[in-house]
Design a protein around this motif. Sequence first.
Motif, PDB file in Angstrom:
ATOM      1  N   LEU A  53     -19.871 -25.478  -9.096  1.00 34.30           N
ATOM      2  CA  LEU A  53     -19.631 -24.035  -8.963  1.00 34.30           C
ATOM      3  C   LEU A  53     -19.673 -23.269 -10.289  1.00 34.30           C
ATOM      4  CD1 LEU A  53     -16.664 -24.003  -6.364  1.00 34.30           C
ATOM      5  CD2 LEU A  53     -19.094 -24.365  -5.955  1.00 34.30           C
ATOM      6  N   GLN A  54     -20.336 -23.823 -11.288  1.00 34.42           N
ATOM      7  CA  GLN A  54     -20.324 -23.127 -12.583  1.00 34.42           C
ATOM      8  C   GLN A  54     -21.423 -22.076 -12.703  1.00 34.42           C
ATOM      9  OE1 GLN A  54     -17.644 -23.833 -15.055  1.00 34.42           O
ATOM     10  NE2 GLN A  54     -17.079 -24.346 -12.952  1.00 34.42           N
ATOM     11  N   ASN A  55     -22.416 -22.138 -11.818  1.00 36.02           N
ATOM     12  CA  ASN A  55     -23.439 -21.093 -11.827  1.00 36.02           C
ATOM     13  C   ASN A  55     -24.105 -21.044 -10.454  1.00 36.02           C
ATOM     14  OD1 ASN A  55     -25.478 -23.119 -11.733  1.00 36.02           O
ATOM     15  ND2 ASN A  55     -25.255 -23.400 -13.939  1.00 36.02           N
ATOM     16  N   ASP A  56     -25.171 -20.267 -10.359  1.00 34.94           N
ATOM     17  CA  ASP A  56     -25.760 -20.018  -9.040  1.00 34.94           C
ATOM     18  C   ASP A  56     -26.942 -20.952  -8.731  1.00 34.94           C
ATOM     19  OD1 ASP A  56     -27.557 -19.058 -10.870  1.00 34.94           O
ATOM     20  OD2 ASP A  56     -27.747 -17.062  -9.994  1.00 34.94           O
ATOM     21  N   ARG A  57     -27.188 -21.935  -9.579  1.00 36.88           N
ATOM     22  CA  ARG A  57     -28.359 -22.799  -9.375  1.00 36.88           C
ATOM     23  C   ARG A  57     -28.163 -23.794  -8.240  1.00 36.88           C
ATOM     24  NH1 ARG A  57     -29.888 -26.076 -14.364  1.00 36.88           N
ATOM     25  NH2 ARG A  57     -27.664 -26.448 -14.247  1.00 36.88           N
ATOM     26  N   VAL A  58     -29.198 -23.983  -7.457  1.00 35.55           N
ATOM     27  CA  VAL A  58     -29.192 -25.040  -6.448  1.00 35.55           C
ATOM     28  C   VAL A  58     -30.304 -26.018  -6.822  1.00 35.55           C
ATOM     29  CG1 VAL A  58     -29.551 -25.620  -4.021  1.00 35.55           C
ATOM     30  CG2 VAL A  58     -28.332 -23.529  -4.631  1.00 35.55           C
ATOM     31  N   LEU A  59     -29.933 -27.272  -6.993  1.00 39.69           N
ATOM     32  CA  LEU A  59     -30.926 -28.260  -7.437  1.00 39.69           C
ATOM     33  C   LEU A  59     -31.123 -29.400  -6.453  1.00 39.69           C
ATOM     34  CD1 LEU A  59     -30.008 -27.945 -11.156  1.00 39.69           C
ATOM     35  CD2 LEU A  59     -32.272 -27.554 -10.188  1.00 39.69           C
ATOM     36  N   TYR A  60     -30.372 -29.374  -5.366  1.00 40.03           N
ATOM     37  CA  TYR A  60     -30.651 -30.307  -4.267  1.00 40.03           C
ATOM     38  C   TYR A  60     -29.961 -29.836  -2.985  1.00 40.03           C
ATOM     39  CZ  TYR A  60     -26.139 -32.544  -5.608  1.00 40.03           C
ATOM     40  OH  TYR A  60     -24.834 -32.814  -5.918  1.00 40.03           O
TER      41      TYR A  60
ATOM     42  N   VAL B  37     -39.187 -29.898  -5.784  1.00 42.82           N
ATOM     43  CA  VAL B  37     -40.000 -31.082  -6.063  1.00 42.82           C
ATOM     44  C   VAL B  37     -39.554 -32.171  -5.095  1.00 42.82           C
ATOM     45  CG1 VAL B  37     -40.723 -32.742  -7.810  1.00 42.82           C
ATOM     46  CG2 VAL B  37     -40.085 -30.410  -8.489  1.00 42.82           C
ATOM     47  N   VAL B  38     -40.369 -32.428  -4.087  1.00 50.41           N
ATOM     48  CA  VAL B  38     -40.014 -33.423  -3.075  1.00 50.41           C
ATOM     49  C   VAL B  38     -41.111 -34.482  -2.983  1.00 50.41           C
ATOM     50  CG1 VAL B  38     -38.635 -31.808  -1.714  1.00 50.41           C
ATOM     51  CG2 VAL B  38     -41.047 -32.119  -1.169  1.00 50.41           C
ATOM     52  N   GLY B  39     -40.747 -35.618  -2.458  1.00 53.39           N
ATOM     53  CA  GLY B  39     -41.732 -36.693  -2.276  1.00 53.39           C
ATOM     54  C   GLY B  39     -41.814 -37.555  -3.515  1.00 53.39           C
TER      55      GLY B  39
ATOM     56  N   PRO C 142     -39.902 -34.645   4.430  1.00 54.90           N
ATOM     57  CA  PRO C 142     -40.996 -34.529   3.458  1.00 54.90           C
ATOM     58  C   PRO C 142     -41.319 -33.082   3.092  1.00 54.90           C
ATOM     59  CG  PRO C 142     -41.836 -35.198   5.605  1.00 54.90           C
ATOM     60  CD  PRO C 142     -40.351 -35.202   5.710  1.00 54.90           C
ATOM     61  N   ASN C 143     -40.887 -32.141   3.900  1.00 57.58           N
ATOM     62  CA  ASN C 143     -41.197 -30.731   3.597  1.00 57.58           C
ATOM     63  C   ASN C 143     -40.104 -30.063   2.769  1.00 57.58           C
ATOM     64  OD1 ASN C 143     -43.649 -30.735   5.133  1.00 57.58           O
ATOM     65  ND2 ASN C 143     -42.328 -30.854   6.948  1.00 57.58           N
ATOM     66  N   ASN C 144     -38.870 -30.149   3.247  1.00 53.27           N
ATOM     67  CA  ASN C 144     -37.826 -29.416   2.513  1.00 53.27           C
ATOM     68  C   ASN C 144     -36.952 -30.316   1.650  1.00 53.27           C
ATOM     69  OD1 ASN C 144     -35.903 -30.612   4.175  1.00 53.27           O
ATOM     70  ND2 ASN C 144     -35.813 -28.876   5.580  1.00 53.27           N
ATOM     71  N   GLY C 145     -37.161 -31.624   1.691  1.00 57.58           N
ATOM     72  CA  GLY C 145     -36.445 -32.515   0.777  1.00 57.58           C
ATOM     73  C   GLY C 145     -34.987 -32.754   1.122  1.00 57.58           C
ATOM     74  N   ARG C 146     -34.560 -32.366   2.310  1.00 58.22           N
ATOM     75  CA  ARG C 146     -33.161 -32.608   2.678  1.00 58.22           C
ATOM     76  C   ARG C 146     -33.039 -33.963   3.379  1.00 58.22           C
ATOM     77  NH1 ARG C 146     -30.954 -27.909   6.130  1.00 58.22           N
ATOM     78  NH2 ARG C 146     -28.968 -28.937   5.711  1.00 58.22           N
TER      79      ARG C 146
ATOM     80  N   SER D 128     -25.083 -26.568   0.098  1.00 60.59           N
ATOM     81  CA  SER D 128     -26.346 -25.819   0.120  1.00 60.59           C
ATOM     82  C   SER D 128     -27.236 -26.298   1.259  1.00 60.59           C
ATOM     83  CB  SER D 128     -27.093 -25.986  -1.207  1.00 60.59           C
ATOM     84  OG  SER D 128     -27.546 -27.320  -1.338  1.00 60.59           O
ATOM     85  N   THR D 129     -27.948 -25.340   1.844  1.00 61.43           N
ATOM     86  CA  THR D 129     -28.897 -25.700   2.904  1.00 61.43           C
ATOM     87  C   THR D 129     -30.335 -25.613   2.399  1.00 61.43           C
ATOM     88  OG1 THR D 129     -28.810 -23.430   3.668  1.00 61.43           O
ATOM     89  CG2 THR D 129     -27.364 -25.006   4.774  1.00 61.43           C
ATOM     90  N   ILE D 130     -30.498 -25.241   1.133  1.00 63.43           N
ATOM     91  CA  ILE D 130     -31.836 -25.291   0.542  1.00 63.43           C
ATOM     92  C   ILE D 130     -31.840 -26.373  -0.533  1.00 63.43           C
ATOM     93  CG2 ILE D 130     -32.306 -22.847   0.980  1.00 63.43           C
ATOM     94  CD1 ILE D 130     -31.986 -22.559  -2.213  1.00 63.43           C
ATOM     95  N   THR D 131     -33.013 -26.724  -1.005  1.00 64.42           N
ATOM     96  CA  THR D 131     -33.146 -27.842  -1.933  1.00 64.42           C
ATOM     97  C   THR D 131     -33.344 -27.372  -3.370  1.00 64.42           C
ATOM     98  OG1 THR D 131     -34.184 -28.956  -0.088  1.00 64.42           O
ATOM     99  CG2 THR D 131     -34.356 -30.047  -2.191  1.00 64.42           C
ATOM    100  N   LYS D 132     -33.848 -26.151  -3.518  1.00 65.40           N
ATOM    101  CA  LYS D 132     -33.999 -25.618  -4.877  1.00 65.40           C
ATOM    102  C   LYS D 132     -33.986 -24.090  -4.837  1.00 65.40           C
ATOM    103  CE  LYS D 132     -36.719 -25.682  -9.067  1.00 65.40           C
ATOM    104  NZ  LYS D 132     -38.038 -25.810  -9.669  1.00 65.40           N
ATOM    105  N   GLY D 133     -33.318 -23.506  -5.785  1.00 62.88           N
ATOM    106  CA  GLY D 133     -33.316 -22.046  -5.867  1.00 62.88           C
ATOM    107  C   GLY D 133     -32.034 -21.532  -6.475  1.00 62.88           C
ATOM    108  N   ARG D 134     -31.734 -20.278  -6.139  1.00 58.89           N
ATOM    109  CA  ARG D 134     -30.492 -19.681  -6.635  1.00 58.89           C
ATOM    110  C   ARG D 134     -29.726 -19.083  -5.479  1.00 58.89           C
ATOM    111  NH1 ARG D 134     -29.868 -19.230 -12.126  1.00 58.89           N
ATOM    112  NH2 ARG D 134     -31.706 -19.868 -13.306  1.00 58.89           N
TER     113      ARG D 134
END
Lengths: 205, 774
Positions: free
Chosen positions: B95-102, B135-137, B694-698, B41-47
């Motif tokens: 890969l069990q669902n579409d959630r991205v948590l980090y 949720v970052v920082g 600090p902005n996107n948490g990656r 994933s290239t995002i930190t949270k979402g679907r």
Amino acid sequence: MEEKDKENNGSSGGTTRRQFLGQVGLAGAGLQLAPLLAKATGILPDNEALPIEPITVNIMINGSQKTLTIDTRVTLLDALREKLMMTGTKKGCDHGQCGACTVLVDGRRINSCLHLAAMCEGSEVTTIEGLAKGDDLHPMQAAFLKHDGFQCGYCTPGQICSAVGLVKEGRAKTDAEIRELMSGNICRCGAYQNILAAIKEVQNA
Amino acid sequence: MNESLGKPIDRVDGRLKVTGGATYAAEYKIKNLAYGAPVLSTITKGRVKNIDIQQAEKMPGVIGVMTSENCMMLHTPSGSDPGSGKFAEKDLLPLQNDRVLYGGQYIAVVVAETAEQAEQAAATIKVTYDEQKPVVGFEANFSTAYQPGSGLGGAKTQEKRGDADAAMQSAAFTTDETYTTPVYSHNAMEPHATIAEWNGDKLTVYDATQSVMGVQGLLSNILGIPKENTQVYALYIGGGFGSKGFTWANTLLAPMAAKQFNRPVKIELKRQQVFSAAGRRTQTQQKIGLGAGVDGKLTSIKHDTISETSFVDEFVETAGVATSMIYSSPNVEVKHSLVRLNRGTPCPMRAPGESVGMYALEVAMDEMANKLKMDPVQFRITNHSDMDEQKKKQFSSKYLKECYQRGAEAIGWSNRSAEPGMTKQGNLLVGYGVATATYPANRSASSAKATLFADGHAEILCGTQDIGTGTYTVMTQVAADAFGLPVDQVKVKLGDSSYPKGAQSGGSQVSASVGPPIRAAALGAVSKVVKMAIADEKSPLYGKKEEDIVVNSGRIQFKDHSNTSESFTDVLRRKGLDKVEAQAKTNVSTRQQQDAAPAPDGSPEAKIEAESKTNAAVQADEKTDRKDYVFHSFGAQFAKVLVDPDLGTIRVEKIASVMDIGTVMNLKTATNQIMGGILFGMGMALMEETKYDPNNGRIVTRDLAQYLVPVHADIPEIDVQFIEKPDPFISPIGARGIGEIGVTGMAAAIANAIYNATGKRVRDLPITPDKLIA
């Protein structure tokens, strides 16, 4: 330097610069550099799967002539590990930062992950598997064993090849110089002091 | 008697390692092997809204793309059986669902004929997301901190005795400071890798793991296949340091893809992927309050830790766990709390808890010694704990005072100026620092099988593994002594889940756990041969009593009469046997919380337990009364540093470490282990740090050019010494594990030396030049 070598080799192999960079960039070895280059030059195709023509290279590996027909993107490291099943050479970072893949090419120590196999036509490559003579360990291997210059053993082939290259170079005279010139080979287990002892023993023999 | 234990023999697997012949997880020659390239994933949270795999699927050599849309369903691990391994992210099976948590979480795996084809295809996959605010920082989220349950091995996260607050108020001297440590990444040289191959409903997995038995249990559990159909190998492991202790998604994705595409599949992580998808140490903020009287005696210790975990599992870095036992004080309060962030899940990293916890406590001790104008070594001796005052139990053995004395001598402590910044070497400031090291001596239930062959050699099978620590070597020594054979006649085999269950390589427990059953099994095999001989009229030992027989160099003999003897080989050949086998399990745990339930009836483990009831060595070991003791290793670590006052650059010139770890099984491998721990601590103190955007948490520092670890040029002179007094209670061998203790005092010793050199107290690791000259 590395990019220039690749470019020359790519051209001589009949691939255009544009195709070559696209292929190399996406292959992962140049993963960080490729997007920047692509942006700067506008050469990276957006939606195009490039045909990869295999090429044939002849490499002398540990004294034995090997002819490989391979994908141009294959690094020397992957040619050894995945095509020739010579897994003694290790992959730690795959982009020249850890030294685990160090081998000797024409007597010079290099990171085999930063070297394409296609660049090795006519080269003589020595890997960890080529150092011992039958059951007789190379003095550097014997010294690593005696001084316990490793723990997990994963960086060891690279450390030993690098050390063999270092001794041949004849540049390192002091402990500090050996340490400096071996700093491209990371040992996360921290056996550095023992590696130093092993190298000194061979150097002074 | 043969006595190889304690001798500094070369590693028995050393020859393979120096010739490139040792085979690590990614290196097995498997016919028809396909290569898996993960997409993260290239995002930190979402679907995940959509994964466009069309182009990838059409590319040359691509076999298929595995995503949450098409992959197999997994079973949630039950987690109740501690022996079944720990999946690192229980709420995020891959890969069990579409959630991205980090950031850097698995989204897909491209499988192709070659690694190059898989990677190029993976790079064409376009993922669109429904992005949410992550949720970052760390500090920014302290308001959400909560009290966690227990820590590793059931460790208590909240401890209290007396009234620490009241004692602090009436103390003659107090310190109250905050210490921070960053996220650290293990960076074992071998990246995580798994090869999976199905043969009908049987699965074979080659995995980079610290627990073949744990992986077998988990795969069986999560894939829903019987344990006996799950074979796991880890013959050689390129370091772990905790990162391969819990099991990560790569170990599941390879068999999932292999099933889906009907091909053996290899997944080998890239170095960059290891940072997000294979564990790390948590970030901490620790507040330490100390109160002391004019006599230098501690009256109050407060240790309050906030660390972070992910949204998919709870890992507590029990930084304060040693604080309740390491010094004598009537009043102690230890607290831990956690915040959740959109980051990959933390996990144990070499000395989880103690590494960062002892850093903070031991710097605080230095600050207090300074206030008291007391020598820091003397201050520690003044507050030495003669027993674990929290658990109110004796230490099984403890020689810490001797460690301080010998270490002080080794580093040249008498050259230290009490006043900081007073000593110079040329232009450079010289400083000396000390810290106490400690780590629990863990031991858990383990089993082993011993076989004596008629040709005179012997073999041990044990389902533990050697992650570089020297287990093959020291266990060969243990077994050789028990068999009465030279070490070159004994072959120890590990890293195979079909062997009797051995301990996980974690918590410094392997030597203490598998040594006793290996010894007992070997003694059991010898006893069977002796029993055969004394019952055999044709034996010169016929009619003798078993207790009057001794073994020596492959022969059994009547006490001191070396003439009345015969070889193992003679006995077995006469009986027409090609071998004699014995199995043993020692059901001993130094952690009271751990349940030592008997194995289920009819299981291979139950058979071993039954045989162990007649094994004299097991019975004697299990009968040892341990309930009144706590088991810890101790040490004193000293550093001498040189600091450039203008540039703030720090050079560690010398380290001295004196360790009280019970019996030293092999001086060569033991010294190496401690040196490794020291350099882990040095990295922690001076250079290592995993930074997050600090902005996107990656993660920003995702490679070894940005995440710095000690290299050859950084290495000081290192003096490692041991007390070498056996622990009388832990096991008949007397050895406590040593994999972790070497880290625990090191960061503080270096930090304290830097203060002594400069008079500047940096309480935020790593201590980099910018902080020193700020």
